[in-house]
Write an enzyme that holds these catalytic residues in place. Structure first.
Site, short mmCIF file in Angstrom:
data_model
loop_
_atom_site.label_atom_id
_atom_site.label_comp_id
_atom_site.label_asym_id
_atom_site.label_seq_id
_atom_site.Cartn_x
_atom_site.Cartn_y
_atom_site.Cartn_z
CB ILE A 246 49.03 47.31 40.45
CG1 ILE A 246 49.83 46.34 41.29
CG2 ILE A 246 49.40 48.69 41.83
CD1 ILE A 246 50.22 45.41 39.32
CG MET B 37 49.49 43.93 43.97
SD MET B 37 50.96 44.47 44.59
CE MET B 37 51.79 44.98 44.04
N GLY C 292 40.97 38.55 52.35
CA GLY C 292 40.96 37.44 52.79
C GLY C 292 42.65 37.27 52.99
CD GLU D 262 53.30 49.51 47.07
OE1 GLU D 262 52.03 49.62 47.16
OE2 GLU D 262 53.24 48.45 45.70
N GLY E 157 39.00 71.60 70.52
CA GLY E 157 38.02 71.47 69.66
C GLY E 157 37.65 72.31 68.74
CG ASN F 179 53.62 50.29 59.77
OD1 ASN F 179 54.15 50.96 58.48
ND2 ASN F 179 53.92 51.74 60.14
#
Length: 390
Positions: A135, A137, A141, A255, A353, A379
């Site tokens: 898709i 979309m 920008g 979604e 570590g 978010n």
């Protein structure tokens, strides 16, 4: 070193969503990831996409487009099967496969808004893995502002002529077809200018960039798509012209639920790996899991994980009833992706570590999960959606 799929630690409140049929399906999905995906994750990350035949293997097992009607190649089952697929992907700590976007987003657009000819043409091939979809979309920008889309589709006779570009497109590199969000009008109301058009990847003028060099999710096929006077028949229009924004809004809640599901399961997987690590790793002559700081931190994380699980499962119940609100889905996406980031950060700290070493699953989870707070709407956008209901 820990590797491979892991089973989550059972929630303090038992889940009640699934039947024995669901659990049998889960076992099939689990075996698929353990056999076909987990051993190849390093390979997928190096080549920046999965092997093309993995899609066919998934299709053969009925793991693609499961919720689509049987007449179009699916299994006609409920969305809990989609939830199981996403959860098992997360328990395998895999961020390479783009099955859910193909099966639960693209397929839904075609099934919900396409005509019978479009459904017959695309859905059966999507269910077998013969056709991989995307898709398209987001544009350079525009980010989350869909009304600012600049890719145009101009009707000339019986064809749309498409010009523009898209970025951050999951499944873009391997896709055989993409549903492209295009600007087809110039009214003052930007939402009335958008349409969804099916574009085959072999159309003249349709080209793909190389897989994008992301900081995480390196095995997932993500690239730019370019459209230079791409001609498609007007029959490729999905639904009606100018209805694109409405169609996008209808599917965006689901979604966002998909993101919440993978974050929830991802947090459960990271937590399970960490609990095992704290039992095995010794410091000052005893397992680090015996230290009060470790035990209290794990108790805090488990509580947060289980609280989010309860909310998410309730959202899923509402989704099955087709009564889940946009605000509730936005809250699930925002809160659970935030929770996942916190859990992974704390779990990495408990690894010391070794948590910074990429051969440990927690390190990969740390870099892979960050995108969840960005895609499907940032978010910050989720908070905006929630605030509008107040």
């Amino acid at each position: 070193m820990q590797s491979g799929a892991i089973r989550p630690i059972p929630n303090m409140l038992a889940r009640k969503l699934f039947t024995s049929d669901h659990e049998a399906f889960r076992e099939t999905v689990r075996k698929f990831y353990e056999k076909e995906v987990v051993p190849n994750i390093e390979k997928y990350e190096k080549q920046q996409h999965v092997d093309r035949d993995l899609w066919n293997k998934a299709g053969e097992l009925g793991l693609l487009c499961t919720t689509m009607p049987e007449e179009y190649g699916g299994s006609g089952v409920d969305r809990l099967y989609s939830m199981i697929l996403i959860e098992e992907q997360a328990y395998a700590m895999d961020s390479s496969t783009g099955f859910s976007l193909h099966s639960d987003i693209v397929a839904n657009y075609i099934n919900n808004f396409g005509n019978d000819e479009q459904k017959q043409k695309w859905l059966p091939k999507m269910a077998t893995g013969e056709t991989v979809t995307a898709i398209a979309m987001t544009e350079p920008g525009t980010g989350s502002d869909l009304q600012a889309v600049r890719t145009t589709a101009v009707l000339e006779g019986d064809e749309y002529v498409i010009n523009g570009s898209k970025i951050f497109i999951t499944n873009g590199y391997l896709c055989d077809m993409a549903i492209v969000v295009c600007k087809t009008g110039n009214t003052e109301k930007g939402s009335a200018n958008l349409s969804l058009i099916i574009v085959e990847a072999d159309r003249a003028g349709f080209s793909k960039g190389k897989p994008l060099n992301k900081i995480g999710m390196k095995g997932q096929d993500t690239c730019e798509l370019f459209f230079d006077n791409v001609r498609v028949p007007k029959e490729n229009l999905l639904g009606m012209e100018g209805m694109g924004f409405m169609m996008l809004m209808k599917e965006l809640a689901w979604e966002r639920m998909l993101v919440a599901i993978i974050c929830q399961a991802g947090a459960e997987a990271a937590f399970a790996h960490t609990v095992q690590y704290t039992k095995d790793r010794k410091a000052f002559g005893k397992p680090i899991g015996t230290f009060q700081n470790t035990r209290f931190k794990l108790a805090e994380l488990r509580t947060e994980i289980d609280f989010c699980r309860t909310y998410l499962d309730r959202c899923m119940e509402l989704q099955l009833e087709e009564s889940l609100g946009v605000d509730a889905a936005a809250a699930a996406k925002y809160k659970i992706s935030d929770m996942f980031s916190k859990v992974v950060d704390e779990c990495l700290q408990l690894h010391g570590g070794y948590g910074y070493m990429l051969e440990y699953p927690i390190a990969r989870a740390y870099i892979d999960n960050r995108a969840n707070r960005i895609y499907a709407g940032t978010n910050e956008i989720m908070k905006e959606l929630i605030s509008r209901t107040l």
